[in-house]
Design a protein around this motif. Structure first.
Motif, PDB file in Angstrom:
ATOM      1  N   GLU A   1       0.855  -1.183   0.000  1.00  0.00           N
ATOM      2  CA  GLU A   1       0.000   0.000   0.000  1.00  0.00           C
ATOM      3  C   GLU A   1       0.892   1.235   0.000  1.00  0.00           C
ATOM      4  OE1 GLU A   1      -3.274   2.059   2.897  1.00  0.00           O
ATOM      5  OE2 GLU A   1      -3.223  -0.133   2.805  1.00  0.00           O
ATOM      6  N   GLY A   2       0.530   2.220  -0.804  1.00  0.00           N
ATOM      7  CA  GLY A   2       1.294   3.451  -0.895  1.00  0.00           C
ATOM      8  C   GLY A   2       2.332   3.456  -2.006  1.00  0.00           C
ATOM      9  N   THR A   3       2.536   2.308  -2.648  1.00  0.00           N
ATOM     10  CA  THR A   3       3.476   2.248  -3.770  1.00  0.00           C
ATOM     11  C   THR A   3       2.866   2.976  -4.965  1.00  0.00           C
ATOM     12  OG1 THR A   3       4.334   0.122  -3.021  1.00  0.00           O
ATOM     13  CG2 THR A   3       4.726   0.695  -5.323  1.00  0.00           C
ATOM     14  N   ALA A   4       3.652   3.782  -5.640  1.00  0.00           N
ATOM     15  CA  ALA A   4       3.184   4.477  -6.846  1.00  0.00           C
ATOM     16  C   ALA A   4       3.221   3.491  -8.008  1.00  0.00           C
ATOM     17  CB  ALA A   4       4.067   5.681  -7.141  1.00  0.00           C
ATOM     18  N   VAL A   5       2.056   3.172  -8.546  1.00  0.00           N
ATOM     19  CA  VAL A   5       1.941   2.191  -9.625  1.00  0.00           C
ATOM     20  C   VAL A   5       1.460   2.902 -10.878  1.00  0.00           C
ATOM     21  CG1 VAL A   5       0.832   0.055 -10.374  1.00  0.00           C
ATOM     22  CG2 VAL A   5       1.423   0.358  -7.954  1.00  0.00           C
ATOM     23  N   HIS A   6       2.187   2.694 -11.989  1.00  0.00           N
ATOM     24  CA  HIS A   6       1.879   3.368 -13.247  1.00  0.00           C
ATOM     25  C   HIS A   6       1.780   2.365 -14.384  1.00  0.00           C
ATOM     26  CE1 HIS A   6       2.996   7.142 -11.262  1.00  0.00           C
ATOM     27  NE2 HIS A   6       4.034   6.491 -10.802  1.00  0.00           N
ATOM     28  N   GLU A   7       0.756   2.537 -15.197  1.00  0.00           N
ATOM     29  CA  GLU A   7       0.661   1.726 -16.411  1.00  0.00           C
ATOM     30  C   GLU A   7       1.649   2.284 -17.443  1.00  0.00           C
ATOM     31  OE1 GLU A   7      -2.399   0.552 -20.009  1.00  0.00           O
ATOM     32  OE2 GLU A   7      -3.195   1.572 -18.235  1.00  0.00           O
ATOM     33  N   ILE A   8       2.343   1.379 -18.123  1.00  0.00           N
ATOM     34  CA  ILE A   8       3.269   1.811 -19.169  1.00  0.00           C
ATOM     35  C   ILE A   8       2.451   2.295 -20.368  1.00  0.00           C
ATOM     36  CG2 ILE A   8       5.086   1.114 -20.777  1.00  0.00           C
ATOM     37  CD1 ILE A   8       5.876  -1.042 -18.696  1.00  0.00           C
ATOM     38  N   THR A   9       2.683   3.539 -20.752  1.00  0.00           N
ATOM     39  CA  THR A   9       1.997   4.094 -21.926  1.00  0.00           C
ATOM     40  C   THR A   9       2.973   4.376 -23.064  1.00  0.00           C
ATOM     41  OG1 THR A   9       2.170   6.319 -20.997  1.00  0.00           O
ATOM     42  CG2 THR A   9       0.116   5.109 -20.571  1.00  0.00           C
ATOM     43  N   ASP A  10       4.256   4.479 -22.738  1.00  0.00           N
ATOM     44  CA  ASP A  10       5.274   4.769 -23.751  1.00  0.00           C
ATOM     45  C   ASP A  10       6.520   3.943 -23.442  1.00  0.00           C
ATOM     46  OD1 ASP A  10       7.092   5.779 -25.565  1.00  0.00           O
ATOM     47  OD2 ASP A  10       6.851   7.875 -24.960  1.00  0.00           O
ATOM     48  N   TYR A  11       6.659   2.830 -24.149  1.00  0.00           N
ATOM     49  CA  TYR A  11       7.781   1.927 -23.897  1.00  0.00           C
ATOM     50  C   TYR A  11       9.128   2.576 -24.223  1.00  0.00           C
ATOM     51  CZ  TYR A  11       4.726  -1.907 -22.713  1.00  0.00           C
ATOM     52  OH  TYR A  11       3.823  -2.701 -22.065  1.00  0.00           O
ATOM     53  N   LYS A  12       9.148   3.554 -25.090  1.00  0.00           N
ATOM     54  CA  LYS A  12      10.403   4.225 -25.457  1.00  0.00           C
ATOM     55  C   LYS A  12      10.964   5.050 -24.299  1.00  0.00           C
ATOM     56  CE  LYS A  12       9.198   4.393 -30.295  1.00  0.00           C
ATOM     57  NZ  LYS A  12       8.601   5.179 -31.340  1.00  0.00           N
ATOM     58  N   ARG A  13      10.118   5.460 -23.390  1.00  0.00           N
ATOM     59  CA  ARG A  13      10.555   6.317 -22.273  1.00  0.00           C
ATOM     60  C   ARG A  13      11.006   5.517 -21.054  1.00  0.00           C
ATOM     61  NH1 ARG A  13       7.199  11.622 -21.544  1.00  0.00           N
ATOM     62  NH2 ARG A  13       8.799  11.682 -19.964  1.00  0.00           N
TER      63      ARG A  13
END
Length: 190
Positions: free
Chosen positions: A43-55
């Motif tokens: 809990e509290g971990t920043a979770v992000h979906e990958i939207t740009d694999y180049k970055r």
């Protein structure tokens, strides 16, 4: 950066991968990878979906990037950094079929030229290898079958590791038909 394999399906994550995920402050992954890792994310971990694999290469050094299956089998291992292996679809497919991994040759058709992948697979089968072919939804199993001799075995392995897992067996003369978009094909003399 850590590239962490989350396995090819639920329950296919290693203890080392679970520990890396539990210790992460920032995680990036596909929807599927995040879903597989969710039980281990604090809990509290920043979770992000990958939207740009180049970055992805520009992410901070303390980032954990989730890769479905194993990062070194058509995964995100190319990003560099520390790689924590996962249980791959190849390991699961070969285990289910009783085929030794040392007999295997990997061919990818996922987002690639399917005709070239089929030619590569046919060549490897002619050399006595058992081909593990990473497919995409548009891949044609009948086209692969047409490039092989009729007695060569073909297995369509779908949704490996999931409750709806399905392995359909056939031959190049009577190939199995995939039902879903998440599948691999094993072909050869096994």
């Amino acid at each position: 950066m850590k590239i962490v394999g989350v396995g090819c399906g639920p329950g296919m994550i290693t203890a080392a991968a679970a520990a890396a995920i539990a210790g992460a402050a920032v995680i990036y992954g596909s929807d599927r990878a995040i879903d597989l890792a969710r039980p281990y994310i604090r809990e509290g971990t920043a979770v992000h979906e990958i939207t740009d694999y180049k970055r992805l290469r520009s992410l901070p050094a303390d980032t954990v990037v989730l890769s479905t299956g194993d990062p070194m089998l058509a995964g995100l291992g190319y990003l560099g950094g520390e790689v924590v292996p996962g249980i791959s679809s190849m390991q699961v497919a070969f285990a289910r079929l009783g085929v030794s991994l040392i007999r295997g040759a990997v061919v990818t058709a996922h987002g690639k030229d399917h005709a070239a992948a089929i030619a590569d697979a046919a060549l490897e089968v002619s050399r006595g290898k058992v081909v593990f072919l990473i497919a995409d939804p548009a891949f044609s199993v009948p086209d692969l079958a047409a490039a092989l001799t009729p007695e060569v075995r073909i297995a369509v392995c779908e949704d490996l590791g999931y409750p709806q897992e399905r392995i359909a067996l056939g031959t190049a003369g009577a190939p199995p038909v995939p039902r879903s978009g998440l599948f691999v094909v094993v072909s050869g003399r096994f």
